[in-house]
Write a protein that holds these residues in place. Structure first.
Motif, PDB file in Angstrom:
ATOM      1  N   ALA A   9       1.626  33.074  33.953  1.00 48.31           N
ATOM      2  CA  ALA A   9       2.732  33.762  33.695  1.00 48.31           C
ATOM      3  C   ALA A   9       2.016  35.356  33.620  1.00 48.31           C
ATOM      4  CB  ALA A   9       3.251  33.505  32.205  1.00 48.31           C
ATOM      5  N   ALA A  10       2.772  36.293  34.223  1.00 49.10           N
ATOM      6  CA  ALA A  10       2.490  37.383  34.143  1.00 49.10           C
ATOM      7  C   ALA A  10       3.100  38.344  33.017  1.00 49.10           C
ATOM      8  CB  ALA A  10       2.997  38.306  35.631  1.00 49.10           C
ATOM      9  N   VAL A  11       2.459  38.530  32.352  1.00 45.59           N
ATOM     10  CA  VAL A  11       2.902  39.372  30.819  1.00 45.59           C
ATOM     11  C   VAL A  11       1.951  40.403  30.442  1.00 45.59           C
ATOM     12  CG1 VAL A  11       3.482  38.888  28.263  1.00 45.59           C
ATOM     13  CG2 VAL A  11       3.957  37.182  30.175  1.00 45.59           C
ATOM     14  N   ASP A  12       2.270  41.485  30.268  1.00 42.93           N
ATOM     15  CA  ASP A  12       1.531  42.578  29.416  1.00 42.93           C
ATOM     16  C   ASP A  12       1.218  42.257  28.057  1.00 42.93           C
ATOM     17  OD1 ASP A  12       0.046  44.918  29.052  1.00 42.93           O
ATOM     18  OD2 ASP A  12       1.850  46.338  29.284  1.00 42.93           O
ATOM     19  N   LEU A  13      -0.209  41.875  27.998  1.00 43.68           N
ATOM     20  CA  LEU A  13      -0.499  41.670  26.764  1.00 43.68           C
ATOM     21  C   LEU A  13      -0.967  42.763  25.760  1.00 43.68           C
ATOM     22  CD1 LEU A  13      -2.985  38.565  27.631  1.00 43.68           C
ATOM     23  CD2 LEU A  13      -0.712  38.388  26.578  1.00 43.68           C
ATOM     24  N   ARG A  14      -1.036  43.729  26.269  1.00 42.23           N
ATOM     25  CA  ARG A  14      -1.175  45.002  25.527  1.00 42.23           C
ATOM     26  C   ARG A  14       0.154  45.595  24.866  1.00 42.23           C
ATOM     27  NH1 ARG A  14      -3.173  48.536  30.594  1.00 42.23           N
ATOM     28  NH2 ARG A  14      -1.186  47.845  31.338  1.00 42.23           N
ATOM     29  N   ASP A  15       1.272  45.020  25.254  1.00 37.41           N
ATOM     30  CA  ASP A  15       2.509  45.075  24.349  1.00 37.41           C
ATOM     31  C   ASP A  15       2.347  44.208  23.282  1.00 37.41           C
ATOM     32  OD1 ASP A  15       4.895  45.412  23.437  1.00 37.41           O
ATOM     33  OD2 ASP A  15       6.024  45.808  25.329  1.00 37.41           O
ATOM     34  N   ALA A  16       1.791  44.203  22.463  1.00 32.45           N
ATOM     35  CA  ALA A  16       1.567  42.759  21.425  1.00 32.45           C
ATOM     36  C   ALA A  16       2.943  42.335  20.845  1.00 32.45           C
ATOM     37  CB  ALA A  16       0.618  43.416  20.258  1.00 32.45           C
ATOM     38  N   GLU A  17       3.836  43.176  20.555  1.00 29.68           N
ATOM     39  CA  GLU A  17       4.952  42.601  19.973  1.00 29.68           C
ATOM     40  C   GLU A  17       5.940  41.799  21.087  1.00 29.68           C
ATOM     41  OE1 GLU A  17       9.206  44.198  18.110  1.00 29.68           O
ATOM     42  OE2 GLU A  17       7.533  45.643  18.416  1.00 29.68           O
ATOM     43  N   ALA A  18       5.944  42.445  22.282  1.00 24.27           N
ATOM     44  CA  ALA A  18       6.719  41.781  23.371  1.00 24.27           C
ATOM     45  C   ALA A  18       5.864  40.423  23.936  1.00 24.27           C
ATOM     46  CB  ALA A  18       7.025  42.631  24.593  1.00 24.27           C
ATOM     47  N   ALA A  19       4.538  40.439  24.076  1.00 28.01           N
ATOM     48  CA  ALA A  19       3.767  39.540  24.273  1.00 28.01           C
ATOM     49  C   ALA A  19       3.996  38.288  23.292  1.00 28.01           C
ATOM     50  CB  ALA A  19       2.315  40.074  24.530  1.00 28.01           C
ATOM     51  N   GLU A  20       3.664  38.746  21.948  1.00 33.00           N
ATOM     52  CA  GLU A  20       3.992  37.619  20.962  1.00 33.00           C
ATOM     53  C   GLU A  20       5.140  36.715  20.904  1.00 33.00           C
ATOM     54  OE1 GLU A  20       3.434  37.755  16.045  1.00 33.00           O
ATOM     55  OE2 GLU A  20       2.504  39.314  17.484  1.00 33.00           O
TER      56      GLU A  20
ATOM     57  N   LEU B 122       5.087  34.463  24.049  1.00 33.93           N
ATOM     58  CA  LEU B 122       4.126  33.473  23.741  1.00 33.93           C
ATOM     59  C   LEU B 122       4.406  32.373  22.676  1.00 33.93           C
ATOM     60  CD1 LEU B 122       0.889  35.573  23.956  1.00 33.93           C
ATOM     61  CD2 LEU B 122       1.429  33.733  25.522  1.00 33.93           C
ATOM     62  N   MET B 123       5.293  33.074  21.585  1.00 26.16           N
ATOM     63  CA  MET B 123       5.686  31.929  20.777  1.00 26.16           C
ATOM     64  C   MET B 123       6.543  31.052  21.496  1.00 26.16           C
ATOM     65  SD  MET B 123       4.466  32.174  17.544  1.00 26.16           S
ATOM     66  CE  MET B 123       6.004  31.501  16.402  1.00 26.16           C
ATOM     67  N   SER B 124       7.536  31.448  22.088  1.00 31.83           N
ATOM     68  CA  SER B 124       8.509  30.647  22.803  1.00 31.83           C
ATOM     69  C   SER B 124       7.669  29.767  23.907  1.00 31.83           C
ATOM     70  CB  SER B 124       9.682  31.604  23.720  1.00 31.83           C
ATOM     71  OG  SER B 124      10.559  30.870  24.264  1.00 31.83           O
ATOM     72  N   ALA B 125       6.847  30.256  24.676  1.00 30.73           N
ATOM     73  CA  ALA B 125       6.298  29.437  25.629  1.00 30.73           C
ATOM     74  C   ALA B 125       5.539  28.263  24.815  1.00 30.73           C
ATOM     75  CB  ALA B 125       5.259  30.352  26.448  1.00 30.73           C
TER      76      ALA B 125
ATOM     77  N   GLU C 134      -7.023  39.243  18.068  1.00 28.98           N
ATOM     78  CA  GLU C 134      -5.972  39.237  16.990  1.00 28.98           C
ATOM     79  C   GLU C 134      -4.737  38.534  17.433  1.00 28.98           C
ATOM     80  OE1 GLU C 134      -6.481  42.937  14.572  1.00 28.98           O
ATOM     81  OE2 GLU C 134      -7.328  43.644  16.340  1.00 28.98           O
ATOM     82  N   LEU C 135      -4.258  38.971  18.724  1.00 30.07           N
ATOM     83  CA  LEU C 135      -3.038  38.141  18.995  1.00 30.07           C
ATOM     84  C   LEU C 135      -3.179  36.846  19.003  1.00 30.07           C
ATOM     85  CD1 LEU C 135      -0.215  38.395  20.331  1.00 30.07           C
ATOM     86  CD2 LEU C 135      -1.382  38.864  22.664  1.00 30.07           C
ATOM     87  N   ALA C 136      -4.193  36.209  19.591  1.00 28.43           N
ATOM     88  CA  ALA C 136      -4.463  34.644  19.260  1.00 28.43           C
ATOM     89  C   ALA C 136      -4.245  34.333  18.221  1.00 28.43           C
ATOM     90  CB  ALA C 136      -5.687  34.316  20.008  1.00 28.43           C
TER      91      ALA C 136
END
Length: 244
Positions: free
Chosen positions: A65-76, A79-82, A100-102
Motif C-alpha cells: 500500500a502506498a501511504v505517506d508514513l511521515r503523516d503520522a495521524e493519517a497513516a495511523e 493502518l489501524m483499519s488495515a 514510534e508509529l509501530a
C-alpha cells in the motif's frame, strides 16, 4: 502483486490456522534492508506500507500500500483499519523513523511490541543515555560479570559533517587485539551520510565492541579504537538556484 485494497482477509479471520499477515512499515534500501525483509517473509506473509513501495521488495510481499508514513495521524488511521481488515498478527518496522508509529499501533491493537514510551525513549538519544545511566549501563558499557569478561563496551562512529564518504581506514594492528570483539564498517565509500543531530541509524559509519576487566578499562579501549579509525567525508557542495 496485490494492492492492499484487493485483499480479502475473511478467510484468515474465519480460519485461525490460516497464515495471517504482518504489516511492515517502510522498506528502506535493498543493500541494507533486503536480508531483513527476506527473513520476515519466510515466516509470515508481508504487507508493505510505504510512501512509494520499491520494486526490489515485491518478490517478498503478499501485498503493498502506498501511504505517506511521515503523516503520522493519517497513516495511523489507515493502518489501524488495515490491520483489522487483514487480521494482521503484528506490525513491525526496521526503519528508525517509524518505530514510534509501530509501537502506537501494536499498543492500540493489543499486539506484541514495544510500548510507546519505550519506542520514544529509543528515538530520543538524550533519554536513551539517561535511562542507560540509571540502569548501570552508562555510555554503552555493560556489566558482564558472569561471562569470560567482566565488562564490555560498544562504540559508534557517526560523521562529523554531512557528505559522501571518501575514505575508510584502520591504522595499526587494532584488529589483532584479543579484547576487540568486533569492528564493523556499516557504510561504504561513496555513500552519502548525514551528521548529527539529523543522523539516523543508517548514517552510522562503524561500530565496535571491546571487552575488559572493568568498565573503566573498556571505556579506555573503546576510545583507543576510535583513535585508530580514519574517515574522510566530503563537504557538501553549496550551489545557487542558477547552478545546473
Amino acid at each position: 502483486m496485490k494492492d492492499i485494497a484487493t485483499i480479502d482477509a475473511r478467510s484468515a479471520q474465519d480460519d485461525p490456522s490460516a497464515s495471517r499477515p504482518i504489516l511492515l512499515l517502510g522498506a528502506g534500501a535493498p543493500e541494507f534492508r533486503e536480508y531483513l525483509l527476506r527473513q520476515i517473509a519466510r515466516v509470515r506473509p508481508v504487507v508493505l506500507v510505504d510512501q512509494t513501495p520499491p520494486k526490489w521488495a515485491r518478490p517478498y510481499l503478499a501485498a503493498q500500500a502506498a501511504v505517506d508514513l511521515r503523516d503520522a495521524e493519517a497513516a495511523e488511521a489507515f493502518l489501524m483499519s488495515a490491520a483489522v481488515q487483514l487480521g494482521a498478527v503484528g506490525v513491525t518496522t526496521y526503519m528508525e523513523h517509524f518505530v514510534e508509529l509501530a509501537a502506537r499501533l501494536t499498543h492500540q491493537l493489543g499486539l506484541p511490541g514495544n510500548s510507546p514510551a519505550a519506542a520514544a525513549a529509543c528515538r530520543d538519544k538524550a533519554t536513551t543515555r539517561r535511562l542507560l545511566a540509571e540502569h548501570g549501563a552508562a555510555g554503552g558499557i555493560l556489566d558482564l560479570a558472569s561471562t569470560r569478561s567482566e565488562a564490555a563496551a560498544i562504540g559508534f562512529l557517526y560523521p562529523e559533517h554531512s557528505g559522501y564518504i571518501e575514505r575508510l581506514d584502520v591504522h595499526g594492528a587494532i584488529h589483532d587485539q584479543l579484547w576487540l570483539e568486533r569492528l564493523v564498517w556499516t557504510r561504504d565509500v561513496g555513500t552519502q551520510v548525514t551528521a548529527p543531530p539529523r543522523a539516523s541509524i543508517d548514517d552510522r559509519i562503524a561500530h565496535w565492541v571491546v571487552t575488559g576487566s572493568t568498565a573503566a578499562d573498556c571505556a579506555k579501549l573503546r576510545a583507543l579504537v576510535a583513535d585508530h579509525l580514519s574517515v574522510r567525508v566530503s563537504h557538501p557542495v553549496h550551489t545557487t538556484s542558477c547552478t545546473r
